[in-house]
Write a protein that holds these residues in place. Structure first.
Motif, PDB file in Angstrom:
ATOM      1  N   SER A   3      13.968 -24.154  33.619  1.00 54.62           N
ATOM      2  CA  SER A   3      14.322 -25.419  34.252  1.00 54.62           C
ATOM      3  C   SER A   3      15.825 -25.617  34.306  1.00 54.62           C
ATOM      4  O   SER A   3      16.564 -25.101  33.481  1.00 54.62           O
ATOM      5  CB  SER A   3      13.698 -26.562  33.446  1.00 54.62           C
ATOM      6  N   ASP A   4      16.273 -26.398  35.294  1.00 52.43           N
ATOM      7  CA  ASP A   4      17.687 -26.752  35.322  1.00 52.43           C
ATOM      8  C   ASP A   4      17.936 -28.006  34.489  1.00 52.43           C
ATOM      9  O   ASP A   4      19.045 -28.498  34.417  1.00 52.43           O
ATOM     10  CB  ASP A   4      18.196 -26.931  36.753  1.00 52.43           C
ATOM     11  N   ARG A   5      16.884 -28.524  33.835  1.00 51.53           N
ATOM     12  CA  ARG A   5      17.022 -29.673  32.944  1.00 51.53           C
ATOM     13  C   ARG A   5      16.832 -29.294  31.484  1.00 51.53           C
ATOM     14  O   ARG A   5      16.969 -30.108  30.600  1.00 51.53           O
ATOM     15  CB  ARG A   5      15.971 -30.726  33.295  1.00 51.53           C
ATOM     16  N   GLY A   6      16.489 -28.067  31.226  1.00 50.24           N
ATOM     17  CA  GLY A   6      16.242 -27.642  29.850  1.00 50.24           C
ATOM     18  C   GLY A   6      14.767 -27.678  29.536  1.00 50.24           C
ATOM     19  O   GLY A   6      13.932 -27.624  30.419  1.00 50.24           O
ATOM     20  N   GLY A   7      14.426 -27.764  28.281  1.00 50.12           N
ATOM     21  CA  GLY A   7      13.037 -27.804  27.877  1.00 50.12           C
ATOM     22  C   GLY A   7      12.614 -26.526  27.188  1.00 50.12           C
ATOM     23  O   GLY A   7      13.433 -25.701  26.784  1.00 50.12           O
ATOM     24  N   ALA A   9      11.152 -23.791  28.209  1.00 52.14           N
ATOM     25  CA  ALA A   9      11.409 -22.492  28.842  1.00 52.14           C
ATOM     26  C   ALA A   9      12.874 -22.111  28.822  1.00 52.14           C
ATOM     27  O   ALA A   9      13.213 -20.962  29.010  1.00 52.14           O
ATOM     28  CB  ALA A   9      10.907 -22.508  30.278  1.00 52.14           C
ATOM     29  N   GLY A  10      13.771 -23.059  28.619  1.00 48.69           N
ATOM     30  CA  GLY A  10      15.183 -22.730  28.577  1.00 48.69           C
ATOM     31  C   GLY A  10      15.985 -23.555  29.558  1.00 48.69           C
ATOM     32  O   GLY A  10      15.493 -24.523  30.118  1.00 48.69           O
ATOM     33  N   PHE A  11      17.195 -23.149  29.822  1.00 48.44           N
ATOM     34  CA  PHE A  11      18.089 -23.898  30.698  1.00 48.44           C
ATOM     35  C   PHE A  11      18.968 -22.937  31.482  1.00 48.44           C
ATOM     36  O   PHE A  11      19.539 -22.002  30.931  1.00 48.44           O
ATOM     37  CB  PHE A  11      18.979 -24.826  29.855  1.00 48.44           C
ATOM     38  N   VAL A  12      19.036 -23.170  32.785  1.00 50.81           N
ATOM     39  CA  VAL A  12      19.941 -22.425  33.654  1.00 50.81           C
ATOM     40  C   VAL A  12      20.614 -23.431  34.563  1.00 50.81           C
ATOM     41  O   VAL A  12      19.958 -24.291  35.141  1.00 50.81           O
ATOM     42  CB  VAL A  12      19.188 -21.374  34.505  1.00 50.81           C
ATOM     43  N   TYR A  13      21.939 -23.317  34.688  1.00 49.03           N
ATOM     44  CA  TYR A  13      22.654 -24.209  35.596  1.00 49.03           C
ATOM     45  C   TYR A  13      22.142 -24.006  37.015  1.00 49.03           C
ATOM     46  O   TYR A  13      21.847 -22.878  37.419  1.00 49.03           O
ATOM     47  CB  TYR A  13      24.162 -23.933  35.545  1.00 49.03           C
ATOM     48  N   ARG A  14      22.047 -25.096  37.763  1.00 49.99           N
ATOM     49  CA  ARG A  14      21.522 -25.044  39.126  1.00 49.99           C
ATOM     50  C   ARG A  14      22.305 -24.047  39.978  1.00 49.99           C
ATOM     51  O   ARG A  14      21.740 -23.322  40.791  1.00 49.99           O
ATOM     52  CB  ARG A  14      21.578 -26.436  39.745  1.00 49.99           C
ATOM     53  N   SER A  15      23.600 -24.001  39.783  1.00 45.21           N
ATOM     54  CA  SER A  15      24.435 -23.102  40.584  1.00 45.21           C
ATOM     55  C   SER A  15      24.236 -21.636  40.213  1.00 45.21           C
ATOM     56  O   SER A  15      24.700 -20.758  40.930  1.00 45.21           O
ATOM     57  CB  SER A  15      25.909 -23.474  40.419  1.00 45.21           C
ATOM     58  N   ARG A  16      23.561 -21.349  39.107  1.00 44.76           N
ATOM     59  CA  ARG A  16      23.385 -19.972  38.637  1.00 44.76           C
ATOM     60  C   ARG A  16      21.947 -19.460  38.785  1.00 44.76           C
ATOM     61  O   ARG A  16      21.608 -18.393  38.294  1.00 44.76           O
ATOM     62  CB  ARG A  16      23.813 -19.864  37.172  1.00 44.76           C
ATOM     63  N   HIS A  17      21.075 -20.225  39.475  1.00 45.07           N
ATOM     64  CA  HIS A  17      19.681 -19.817  39.606  1.00 45.07           C
ATOM     65  C   HIS A  17      19.523 -18.519  40.389  1.00 45.07           C
ATOM     66  O   HIS A  17      18.616 -17.735  40.108  1.00 45.07           O
ATOM     67  CB  HIS A  17      18.832 -20.927  40.247  1.00 45.07           C
ATOM     68  N   SER A  18      20.395 -18.261  41.360  1.00 46.27           N
ATOM     69  CA  SER A  18      20.277 -17.004  42.107  1.00 46.27           C
ATOM     70  C   SER A  18      20.539 -15.809  41.193  1.00 46.27           C
ATOM     71  O   SER A  18      19.846 -14.786  41.280  1.00 46.27           O
ATOM     72  CB  SER A  18      21.227 -16.992  43.301  1.00 46.27           C
ATOM     73  N   ALA A  19      21.518 -15.927  40.298  1.00 40.85           N
ATOM     74  CA  ALA A  19      21.787 -14.856  39.337  1.00 40.85           C
ATOM     75  C   ALA A  19      20.602 -14.699  38.382  1.00 40.85           C
ATOM     76  O   ALA A  19      20.195 -13.576  38.056  1.00 40.85           O
ATOM     77  CB  ALA A  19      23.055 -15.149  38.557  1.00 40.85           C
ATOM     78  N   ALA A  33      17.772 -13.439  30.733  1.00 39.09           N
ATOM     79  CA  ALA A  33      18.279 -13.772  32.061  1.00 39.09           C
ATOM     80  C   ALA A  33      19.017 -15.108  32.039  1.00 39.09           C
ATOM     81  O   ALA A  33      20.068 -15.246  32.663  1.00 39.09           O
ATOM     82  CB  ALA A  33      17.138 -13.821  33.058  1.00 39.09           C
ATOM     83  N   ALA A  34      18.499 -16.082  31.309  1.00 44.32           N
ATOM     84  CA  ALA A  34      19.165 -17.382  31.213  1.00 44.32           C
ATOM     85  C   ALA A  34      20.498 -17.256  30.494  1.00 44.32           C
ATOM     86  O   ALA A  34      21.504 -17.830  30.919  1.00 44.32           O
ATOM     87  CB  ALA A  34      18.263 -18.380  30.487  1.00 44.32           C
ATOM     88  N   ARG A  35      20.528 -16.486  29.420  1.00 35.82           N
ATOM     89  CA  ARG A  35      21.765 -16.314  28.656  1.00 35.82           C
ATOM     90  C   ARG A  35      22.847 -15.647  29.506  1.00 35.82           C
ATOM     91  O   ARG A  35      23.993 -16.098  29.555  1.00 35.82           O
ATOM     92  CB  ARG A  35      21.470 -15.486  27.407  1.00 35.82           C
ATOM     93  N   ILE A  36      22.483 -14.600  30.229  1.00 35.30           N
ATOM     94  CA  ILE A  36      23.458 -13.876  31.042  1.00 35.30           C
ATOM     95  C   ILE A  36      23.916 -14.713  32.218  1.00 35.30           C
ATOM     96  O   ILE A  36      25.106 -14.778  32.523  1.00 35.30           O
ATOM     97  CB  ILE A  36      22.864 -12.536  31.512  1.00 35.30           C
ATOM     98  N   SER A  37      22.978 -15.363  32.900  1.00 35.92           N
ATOM     99  CA  SER A  37      23.369 -16.134  34.083  1.00 35.92           C
ATOM    100  C   SER A  37      24.214 -17.343  33.713  1.00 35.92           C
ATOM    101  O   SER A  37      25.152 -17.684  34.438  1.00 35.92           O
ATOM    102  CB  SER A  37      22.142 -16.560  34.880  1.00 35.92           C
ATOM    103  N   ALA A  39      26.267 -17.487  31.220  1.00 36.44           N
ATOM    104  CA  ALA A  39      27.564 -17.021  30.732  1.00 36.44           C
ATOM    105  C   ALA A  39      28.563 -16.864  31.858  1.00 36.44           C
ATOM    106  O   ALA A  39      29.760 -16.930  31.647  1.00 36.44           O
ATOM    107  CB  ALA A  39      27.413 -15.699  30.002  1.00 36.44           C
ATOM    108  N   GLY A  40      28.084 -16.689  33.082  1.00 37.21           N
ATOM    109  CA  GLY A  40      28.981 -16.478  34.198  1.00 37.21           C
ATOM    110  C   GLY A  40      29.284 -17.722  34.999  1.00 37.21           C
ATOM    111  O   GLY A  40      29.668 -17.634  36.152  1.00 37.21           O
ATOM    112  N   ARG A  41      29.122 -18.898  34.430  1.00 40.01           N
ATOM    113  CA  ARG A  41      29.309 -20.133  35.198  1.00 40.01           C
ATOM    114  C   ARG A  41      30.770 -20.353  35.579  1.00 40.01           C
ATOM    115  O   ARG A  41      31.068 -20.730  36.700  1.00 40.01           O
ATOM    116  CB  ARG A  41      28.800 -21.331  34.412  1.00 40.01           C
TER     117      ARG A  41
END
Length: 62
Positions: A3-7, A9-19, A33-37, A39-41
């Motif tokens: 999710s882009d809100r957390g929870g 399953a984890g958290f990924v910034y909306r701008s990094r979902h493609s990565a 995948a969440a950790r790596i994506s 990290a590149g924000r």
């Protein structure tokens, strides 16, 4: 999906979902995948991750 809100399953910034999706297609776990994506924000994070990747690839060539 992460999710882009957390929870749970984890958290990924909306701008990094493609990565994130690209890493998942390559077989990375959701957490990895969440950790790596994430990290590149920022530019500094992308530079750091690029250097780490370069070191890994150079070591594997030996």
């Amino acid at each position: 999906m992460v999710s882009d809100r957390g929870g749970r399953a984890g958290f990924v910034y909306r701008s990094r979902h493609s990565a994130y999706r690209a890493l998942r297609r390559k077989g990375a776990s959701k957490a990895k995948a969440a950790r790596i994506s994430n990290a590149g924000r920022a530019f500094a994070g992308r530079s750091r991750m690029a250097r780490k990747g370069w070191r890994t690839r150079s070591r594997r060539k030996r």
